[in-house]
Design an enzyme around this catalytic site. Structure first.
Site, PDB file in Angstrom:
ATOM      1  N   TYR A 151      22.274 -26.479 -15.954  1.00 57.02           N
ATOM      2  CA  TYR A 151      21.744 -26.854 -17.269  1.00 57.02           C
ATOM      3  C   TYR A 151      21.901 -28.349 -17.550  1.00 57.02           C
ATOM      4  N   THR A 189      14.910 -19.926 -25.668  1.00 54.05           N
ATOM      5  CA  THR A 189      16.346 -19.994 -25.947  1.00 54.05           C
ATOM      6  C   THR A 189      17.162 -19.216 -24.917  1.00 54.05           C
ATOM      7  N   GLU A 225      14.867 -28.902 -26.495  1.00 57.01           N
ATOM      8  CA  GLU A 225      16.248 -29.024 -25.982  1.00 57.01           C
ATOM      9  C   GLU A 225      17.213 -28.113 -26.732  1.00 57.01           C
TER      10      GLU A 225
HETATM   11  C1  LIG Z   1      10.085 -41.777 -21.958  1.00 56.71           C
HETATM   12  C2  LIG Z   1      10.376 -42.322 -23.300  1.00 56.71           C
HETATM   13  C3  LIG Z   1      10.586 -41.312 -24.358  1.00 56.71           C
HETATM   14  C4  LIG Z   1      11.698 -41.639 -25.310  1.00 56.71           C
HETATM   15  C5  LIG Z   1      11.480 -41.048 -26.633  1.00 56.71           C
HETATM   16  C6  LIG Z   1      12.143 -39.743 -26.864  1.00 56.71           C
HETATM   17  C7  LIG Z   1      11.224 -38.571 -26.767  1.00 56.71           C
HETATM   18  C8  LIG Z   1      11.506 -37.860 -25.499  1.00 56.71           C
HETATM   19  C9  LIG Z   1      10.483 -36.844 -25.246  1.00 56.71           C
HETATM   20  C10 LIG Z   1      11.184 -35.616 -24.951  1.00 56.71           C
HETATM   21  C11 LIG Z   1      10.214 -34.523 -24.861  1.00 56.71           C
HETATM   22  C12 LIG Z   1      10.829 -33.246 -25.114  1.00 56.71           C
HETATM   23  C13 LIG Z   1      11.576 -32.688 -23.949  1.00 56.71           C
HETATM   24  C14 LIG Z   1      11.941 -31.313 -24.237  1.00 56.71           C
HETATM   25  C15 LIG Z   1      12.244 -30.596 -22.985  1.00 56.71           C
HETATM   26  C16 LIG Z   1      12.754 -29.218 -23.219  1.00 56.71           C
HETATM   27  O1  LIG Z   1      12.790 -28.691 -24.298  1.00 56.71           O
HETATM   28  S1  LIG Z   1      13.321 -28.438 -21.809  1.00 56.71           S
HETATM   29  C17 LIG Z   1      13.866 -26.856 -22.322  1.00 56.71           C
HETATM   30  C18 LIG Z   1      15.126 -26.905 -23.129  1.00 56.71           C
HETATM   31  N1  LIG Z   1      15.604 -25.596 -23.347  1.00 56.71           N
HETATM   32  C19 LIG Z   1      16.719 -25.334 -23.972  1.00 56.71           C
HETATM   33  O2  LIG Z   1      17.398 -26.216 -24.451  1.00 56.71           O
HETATM   34  C20 LIG Z   1      17.122 -23.893 -24.006  1.00 56.71           C
HETATM   35  C21 LIG Z   1      18.247 -23.615 -24.945  1.00 56.71           C
HETATM   36  N2  LIG Z   1      19.088 -22.601 -24.407  1.00 56.71           N
HETATM   37  C22 LIG Z   1      20.243 -22.850 -23.703  1.00 56.71           C
HETATM   38  O3  LIG Z   1      20.584 -23.994 -23.452  1.00 56.71           O
HETATM   39  C23 LIG Z   1      21.095 -21.723 -23.237  1.00 56.71           C
HETATM   40  O4  LIG Z   1      20.379 -20.629 -22.876  1.00 56.71           O
HETATM   41  C24 LIG Z   1      22.140 -21.302 -24.262  1.00 56.71           C
HETATM   42  C25 LIG Z   1      21.575 -21.168 -25.669  1.00 56.71           C
HETATM   43  C26 LIG Z   1      23.167 -22.414 -24.230  1.00 56.71           C
HETATM   44  C27 LIG Z   1      22.757 -19.956 -23.915  1.00 56.71           C
HETATM   45  O5  LIG Z   1      22.962 -19.880 -22.527  1.00 56.71           O
HETATM   46  P1  LIG Z   1      23.670 -18.645 -21.812  1.00 56.71           P
HETATM   47  O6  LIG Z   1      23.507 -18.867 -20.380  1.00 56.71           O
HETATM   48  O7  LIG Z   1      23.169 -17.381 -22.413  1.00 56.71           O
HETATM   49  O8  LIG Z   1      25.119 -18.936 -22.179  1.00 56.71           O
HETATM   50  P2  LIG Z   1      26.113 -18.302 -23.266  1.00 56.71           P
HETATM   51  O9  LIG Z   1      26.427 -16.891 -22.922  1.00 56.71           O
HETATM   52  O10 LIG Z   1      25.646 -18.559 -24.659  1.00 56.71           O
HETATM   53  O11 LIG Z   1      27.339 -19.210 -22.949  1.00 56.71           O
HETATM   54  C28 LIG Z   1      28.114 -19.037 -21.791  1.00 56.71           C
HETATM   55  C29 LIG Z   1      29.050 -20.193 -21.657  1.00 56.71           C
HETATM   56  O12 LIG Z   1      28.336 -21.286 -21.099  1.00 56.71           O
HETATM   57  C30 LIG Z   1      28.559 -22.441 -21.874  1.00 56.71           C
HETATM   58  N3  LIG Z   1      27.389 -23.303 -21.756  1.00 56.71           N
HETATM   59  C31 LIG Z   1      26.116 -23.056 -22.133  1.00 56.71           C
HETATM   60  N4  LIG Z   1      25.354 -24.117 -21.845  1.00 56.71           N
HETATM   61  C32 LIG Z   1      26.143 -25.032 -21.279  1.00 56.71           C
HETATM   62  C33 LIG Z   1      25.920 -26.338 -20.788  1.00 56.71           C
HETATM   63  N5  LIG Z   1      24.720 -26.927 -20.824  1.00 56.71           N
HETATM   64  N6  LIG Z   1      26.995 -27.017 -20.286  1.00 56.71           N
HETATM   65  C34 LIG Z   1      28.217 -26.458 -20.273  1.00 56.71           C
HETATM   66  N7  LIG Z   1      28.477 -25.231 -20.727  1.00 56.71           N
HETATM   67  C35 LIG Z   1      27.441 -24.527 -21.227  1.00 56.71           C
HETATM   68  C36 LIG Z   1      28.773 -21.911 -23.280  1.00 56.71           C
HETATM   69  O13 LIG Z   1      29.452 -22.842 -24.075  1.00 56.71           O
HETATM   70  C37 LIG Z   1      29.584 -20.676 -22.999  1.00 56.71           C
HETATM   71  O14 LIG Z   1      30.923 -21.064 -22.803  1.00 56.71           O
HETATM   72  P3  LIG Z   1      32.097 -20.033 -23.177  1.00 56.71           P
HETATM   73  O15 LIG Z   1      32.069 -19.909 -24.663  1.00 56.71           O
HETATM   74  O16 LIG Z   1      31.796 -18.763 -22.510  1.00 56.71           O
HETATM   75  O17 LIG Z   1      33.320 -20.740 -22.660  1.00 56.71           O
HETATM   76  C1  LIG Z   2       7.491 -30.822 -28.434  1.00 52.21           C
HETATM   77  C2  LIG Z   2       8.110 -29.826 -27.491  1.00 52.21           C
HETATM   78  C3  LIG Z   2       8.261 -30.168 -26.169  1.00 52.21           C
HETATM   79  C4  LIG Z   2       8.806 -29.259 -25.263  1.00 52.21           C
HETATM   80  N1  LIG Z   2       8.923 -29.600 -23.957  1.00 52.21           N
HETATM   81  C5  LIG Z   2       9.399 -28.702 -23.060  1.00 52.21           C
HETATM   82  C6  LIG Z   2       9.487 -29.033 -21.676  1.00 52.21           C
HETATM   83  O1  LIG Z   2       9.142 -30.136 -21.261  1.00 52.21           O
HETATM   84  N2  LIG Z   2       9.938 -28.092 -20.818  1.00 52.21           N
HETATM   85  C7  LIG Z   2      10.343 -26.861 -21.236  1.00 52.21           C
HETATM   86  O2  LIG Z   2      10.751 -26.066 -20.400  1.00 52.21           O
HETATM   87  N3  LIG Z   2      10.300 -26.528 -22.552  1.00 52.21           N
HETATM   88  C8  LIG Z   2       9.835 -27.408 -23.464  1.00 52.21           C
HETATM   89  N4  LIG Z   2       9.780 -27.080 -24.796  1.00 52.21           N
HETATM   90  C9  LIG Z   2      10.215 -25.751 -25.239  1.00 52.21           C
HETATM   91  C10 LIG Z   2      11.501 -25.773 -26.044  1.00 52.21           C
HETATM   92  O3  LIG Z   2      12.595 -26.144 -25.254  1.00 52.21           O
HETATM   93  C11 LIG Z   2      11.736 -24.402 -26.684  1.00 52.21           C
HETATM   94  O4  LIG Z   2      10.664 -24.164 -27.568  1.00 52.21           O
HETATM   95  C12 LIG Z   2      13.066 -24.355 -27.392  1.00 52.21           C
HETATM   96  O5  LIG Z   2      14.126 -24.332 -26.475  1.00 52.21           O
HETATM   97  C13 LIG Z   2      13.182 -23.159 -28.370  1.00 52.21           C
HETATM   98  O6  LIG Z   2      12.983 -21.955 -27.717  1.00 52.21           O
HETATM   99  P1  LIG Z   2      11.947 -20.860 -28.278  1.00 52.21           P
HETATM  100  O7  LIG Z   2      10.630 -21.530 -28.425  1.00 52.21           O
HETATM  101  O8  LIG Z   2      12.054 -19.694 -27.389  1.00 52.21           O
HETATM  102  O9  LIG Z   2      12.466 -20.476 -29.706  1.00 52.21           O
HETATM  103  P2  LIG Z   2      13.060 -19.069 -30.171  1.00 52.21           P
HETATM  104  O10 LIG Z   2      14.349 -18.845 -29.482  1.00 52.21           O
HETATM  105  O11 LIG Z   2      12.044 -18.014 -30.064  1.00 52.21           O
HETATM  106  O12 LIG Z   2      13.362 -19.413 -31.685  1.00 52.21           O
HETATM  107  C14 LIG Z   2      12.775 -18.721 -32.805  1.00 52.21           C
HETATM  108  C15 LIG Z   2      13.853 -18.486 -33.872  1.00 52.21           C
HETATM  109  O13 LIG Z   2      14.822 -17.579 -33.359  1.00 52.21           O
HETATM  110  C16 LIG Z   2      16.124 -18.065 -33.596  1.00 52.21           C
HETATM  111  N5  LIG Z   2      17.035 -17.629 -32.527  1.00 52.21           N
HETATM  112  C17 LIG Z   2      16.764 -17.436 -31.212  1.00 52.21           C
HETATM  113  N6  LIG Z   2      17.866 -17.047 -30.555  1.00 52.21           N
HETATM  114  C18 LIG Z   2      18.859 -16.970 -31.438  1.00 52.21           C
HETATM  115  C19 LIG Z   2      20.236 -16.656 -31.353  1.00 52.21           C
HETATM  116  N7  LIG Z   2      20.810 -16.327 -30.202  1.00 52.21           N
HETATM  117  N8  LIG Z   2      20.968 -16.705 -32.491  1.00 52.21           N
HETATM  118  C20 LIG Z   2      20.402 -17.049 -33.669  1.00 52.21           C
HETATM  119  N9  LIG Z   2      19.099 -17.377 -33.798  1.00 52.21           N
HETATM  120  C21 LIG Z   2      18.333 -17.341 -32.712  1.00 52.21           C
HETATM  121  C22 LIG Z   2      15.974 -19.587 -33.573  1.00 52.21           C
HETATM  122  O14 LIG Z   2      17.030 -20.207 -34.285  1.00 52.21           O
HETATM  123  C23 LIG Z   2      14.611 -19.762 -34.264  1.00 52.21           C
HETATM  124  O15 LIG Z   2      14.818 -19.784 -35.668  1.00 52.21           O
HETATM  125  C24 LIG Z   2       9.222 -27.984 -25.721  1.00 52.21           C
HETATM  126  C25 LIG Z   2       9.061 -27.645 -27.075  1.00 52.21           C
HETATM  127  C26 LIG Z   2       8.511 -28.545 -27.949  1.00 52.21           C
HETATM  128  C27 LIG Z   2       8.334 -28.147 -29.395  1.00 52.21           C
END
Ligand SMILES: CCCCCCCCCCCCCCCC(=O)SCCNC(=O)CCNC(=O)[C@H](O)C(C)(C)COP(=O)(O)OP(=O)(O)OC[C@H]1O[C@@H](n2cnc3c(N)ncnc32)[C@H](O)[C@@H]1OP(=O)(O)O
Ligand SMILES: Cc1cc2nc3c(=O)[nH]c(=O)nc-3n(C[C@H](O)[C@H](O)[C@H](O)COP(=O)(O)OP(=O)(O)OC[C@H]3O[C@@H](n4cnc5c(N)ncnc54)[C@H](O)[C@@H]3O)c2cc1C
Length: 655
Positions: free
Chosen positions: A279, A149, A425
């Site tokens: 991002y 996260t 995501e």
């Molecule tokens: C091929 C066929 C298949 C089809 C069938 C489907 C299945 C398909 C398979 C898929 C398979 C799984 C694929 C998983 C792949 C992963 O999971 S990849 C890893 C994904 N990881 C994540 O999503 C991590 C989540 N964490 C985050 O995005 C960021 O760290 C957070 C939670 C947004 C916080 O970021 P931060 O840098 O600490 O920012 P923060 O201080 O909270 O915010 C600063 C400012 O930036 C803004 N901001 C943050 N993010 C953004 C952004 N992205 N854009 C614009 N502004 C932003 C905030 O709104 C905030 O704005 P203000 O309120 O200040 O105006």
């Molecule tokens: C099937 C799958 C595929 C994935 N594929 C990829 C990939 O291809 N590439 C990649 O890079 N990653 C991938 N990931 C990782 C995924 O993106 C992360 O697991 C996800 O972003 C959550 O982060 P975390 O595991 O650190 O959870 P954590 O942040 O440790 O979450 C644990 C708990 O803490 C809470 N928490 C954390 N921060 C806060 C906060 N600020 N405020 C309140 N609550 C909070 C959450 O809500 C949750 O309940 C995949 C994960 C899965 C399950």
């Protein structure tokens, strides 16, 4: 074998053409037609069939099966689809590979989109074509064992060495190991790696780098790289999610993706036009998730509704024949609101995909003003849609009784895959809080007299509604929802502000208001889903299709309002709530004759569904028996484990 007459009768009672409905679901007659053509063409290629039911396979066999099909696919790619059309490609993948994951999933969903959004023109010249031709297989490595996260706390470093003009990648701790990236474990030979950019001891935060992981000939990991598979997961076991560590691993300066941020050869850093532009790959996937999850939910519903139309159990008035379980009001209440949600999610999905495509163009032209809006929208949408999809699939599973619990239904696999979306995501709570930041800012604008500057999606926060005419049509229901979302957003914001004004730090006040804030985000998002559904139905031309979708919309709006009853107590009297409840029951009855046709219209093939219960022909029982007989346990009548353990045990007990 001919079709089960129960399903034939259901199809005969449908009041519209399923092809016409498919054109509405999939956005155009042309694409709906292309989907059917692709499905038809695939069905004629025997190598695309599962060599054995996937549910009986080990992980190794599943991954091998996916690779086998990918290799076959490479021979047909150009003849089956227009390769420049992402939707056609995704349909082809879904049909052939299914939903259990495969070694190219991240290549298509994140690796190529990252190159498109983050690589400079020269870098695209070098890598994009190779990736698109699948000469290399890529993944997206961002999450680490210790942090997914909080991206600011990622530990992987890319330190610029001015003398050699290279970046040196390191994983300094066990928690800094990349952990989770799909296809990283065994398949990918390249990756986009997110690492902290360090120049002259200054940390510029996470940036994307193009990194070769494995030798292109031998596929062996390159020196300095530790890589492997993270083991079995709840589902998605056709994918090799992996770990990755670096030890002084050097890459050329040109491998930092430099469309937006840049490092020159003398070590100067050039800032991107927007701090969060790196991002964008996450926003891209989030913008697809309403569609993908809508299709997961749709798949479970195709199975549950068809099965409920052939499953007979118990009696209503006529005691001479058991009824279809689909005729029970409880069964309809369990399934029909989810059908409406699946339609609504897909409509929202098309909308957010379009918005992302537009944003990509805008950003390439230097206009980043739409980023905050789309980030807020997709953060809320991915959270609500994944959660409700999980709920809906679980209800579909229970609606199939005991056979729903069998892997023959395949619903548990769909469930396992879909709920991964609650986490990947961006964990759902975290993403709801991202949207909440945006909502709180919007309230602050109103408080500061800047209501006119609010965007169209939040303009309702400045309005006031205290009475509703209960001659309810969809637009009145929308007003009810606006009332609920507005009230909750104001209440949560005021709570946060009050805590802050009492002397609490911003962060602590936020934390103590956060449950209320997530509730506001959910209501706001559900309002968006409802309003998109209403707008979409309003634009339909085919009157038969439109009529049924109005019925489905009535199921949706009444169910959703009943579901948030606690938030509208100040607006609706108990008489009005009773009226809505009754309208919901009437809507369930109205939709009943079209239930099977509504799920048929998703046009999800048997090959993709992999469900004995959900077969299009409805011949469930004979195929269930056939399926059970094919279980590896039934290869012999007496298992070695019986001979080795149970028999001696029983013999011993006789003494
Ligand atoms: C091929 C066929 C298949 C089809 C069938 C489907 C299945 C398909 C398979 C898929 C398979 C799984 C694929 C998983 C792949 C992963 O999971 S990849 C890893 C994904 N990881 C994540 O999503 C991590 C989540 N964490 C985050 O995005 C960021 O760290 C957070 C939670 C947004 C916080 O970021 P931060 O840098 O600490 O920012 P923060 O201080 O909270 O915010 C600063 C400012 O930036 C803004 N901001 C943050 N993010 C953004 C952004 N992205 N854009 C614009 N502004 C932003 C905030 O709104 C905030 O704005 P203000 O309120 O200040 O105006
Ligand atoms: C099937 C799958 C595929 C994935 N594929 C990829 C990939 O291809 N590439 C990649 O890079 N990653 C991938 N990931 C990782 C995924 O993106 C992360 O697991 C996800 O972003 C959550 O982060 P975390 O595991 O650190 O959870 P954590 O942040 O440790 O979450 C644990 C708990 O803490 C809470 N928490 C954390 N921060 C806060 C906060 N600020 N405020 C309140 N609550 C909070 C959450 O809500 C949750 O309940 C995949 C994960 C899965 C399950």
């Amino acid at each position: 074998m001919s079709e089960n007459p129960d399903l034939t009768n259901e199809r005969a009672s449908g009041t519209f053409e399923t092809n016409a409905m498919a054109a509405v679901i999939y956005g155009s007659e042309k694409f709906a037609q292309r989907r059917r053509e692709i499905t038809e063409a695939i069905s004629k290629i025997p190598e695309f069939q599962d060599s054995h039911p996937l549910v009986f396979m080990s992980r190794e066999e599943k991954i091998s099966e996916a690779c086998r099909k990918l290799a076959v696919l490479s021979n047909y790619w150009n003849s089956l689809i227009d390769t420049s059309d992402e939707e056609e490609a995704l349909h082809l993948y879904r049909e052939v590979l299914g939903l259990e994951g495969h070694p190219l999933a991240l290549h298509e969903t994140m690796f190529i989109p990252s190159l498109i959004a983050q690589a400079s023109d020269e870098q695209q010249e070098k890598w994009l074509g190779r990736a698109q031709r699948r000469e290399i297989i890529g993944c997206y490595a961002q999450t680490e064992m210790g942090h997914g996260t909080n991206l600011r706390a990622l530990e992987t470093t890319a330190t610029f060495d001015i003398s050699t003009r290279e970046f040196i990648l390191n994983s300094p701790t066990i928690t800094s190991l990349k952990w989770w990236p799909g296809a990283l474990g065994k398949s990918a030979n390249w990756s986009i790696v997110i690492a902290n950019l360090i120049i002259k001891e200054h940390n510029y935060g996470p940036h994307p780098f193009m990194v070769q992981l494995r030798d292109e000939k031998s596929h062996e990991p390159l020196p300095g790289i530790t890589v492997g598979d993270i083991g079995p997961k709840m589902a998605f076991n056709g994918a090799d999610n992996g770990f990755l560590g670096f030890k002084n691993y050097r890459i050329p300066r040109e491998n930092m993706l430099m469309r937006h941020s840049k490092v020159t050869s003398d070590g100067s850093y050039i800032k991107p036009p927007h701090a969060k532009i790196g991002y964008s790959s996450m926003v891209k996937v989030r913008s697809r998730m309403a569609m993908d999850q809508g299709l997961f939910l749709a798949s479970a519903l195709v199975i549950a509704v068809r099965y409920s139309a052939v499953r007979r159990q118990g009696y209503l008035e006529d005691k001479s024949r058991e009824v279809k379980v689909l005729d029970y009001q409880t069964q309809q209440h369990r399934l029909f609101p989810s059908i409406a949600r699946a339609y609504a999610f897909i409509f929202c999905g098309f909308e957010t995909i379009r918005l992302y495509d537009q944003l990509l163009i805008d950003v390439q032209n230097g206009n980043t003003s739409g980023m905050a809006d789309l980030h807020a929208l997709t953060s809320g949408l991915k959270s609500v849609v994944t959660y409700q999809t999980g709920e809906g699939i679980e209800q579909a599973r229970m609606a199939c009784g005991g056979h729903g619990y069998s892997m023959a239904s395949y619903i548990s696999e769909i469930y396992g895959v879909a709920i991964g979306g609650c986490t990947y995501e961006g964990e759902n709570m975290v993403m709801l809080l991202q949207l909440a930041r945006y909502l709180v800012k919007s309230i602050e604008m109103i408080q500061n007299g800047k209501s006119r500057e609010l965007g169209p999606m939040v303009a309702y926060l400045a309005e006031n509604e205290s009475e509703i005419d209960l001659n309810l049509g969809p637009n009145e229901y929308l007003k009810v929802f606006e009332y609920a979302a507005r009230n909750q957003t104001w209440r949560a914001t005021e709570k946060f502000q009050k805590l802050r004004n009492s002397g609490m730090s911003n962060e602590e006040a936020w934390n103590q208001a956060s449950v209320e804030l997530t509730r506001a985000s959910r209501l706001h998002t559900r309002l968006y889903i409802m309003s998109t559904f209403i707008n979409h139905v309003g634009s339909i031309v085919d009157q038969k299709v439109k009529g049924v979708l109005i019925d489905l919309l009535n199921v949706h709006v009444t169910y959703e309002v009943m579901d948030i009853g606690i938030y509208v107590q100040g607006l609706l009297s108990s008489n009005q709530m009773d009226l809505i409840r009754n309208q919901l029951y009437v809507s369930l009855e109205t939709i009943r004759p079209n239930a099977v046709s509504l799920v048929d219209s998703f046009q999800i093939s048997d090959m993709q569904l992999r469900s004995v219960l959900g077969r299009r022909d409805g011949n469930v029982y004979e195929n269930l028996f056939k399926w059970a007989k094919s279980s590896p346990l039934n290869k012999t009548d007496v298992l070695p484990s019986v001979t080795q353990y149970l028999k001696p045990m029983m013999e011993k007990s006789k003494l």
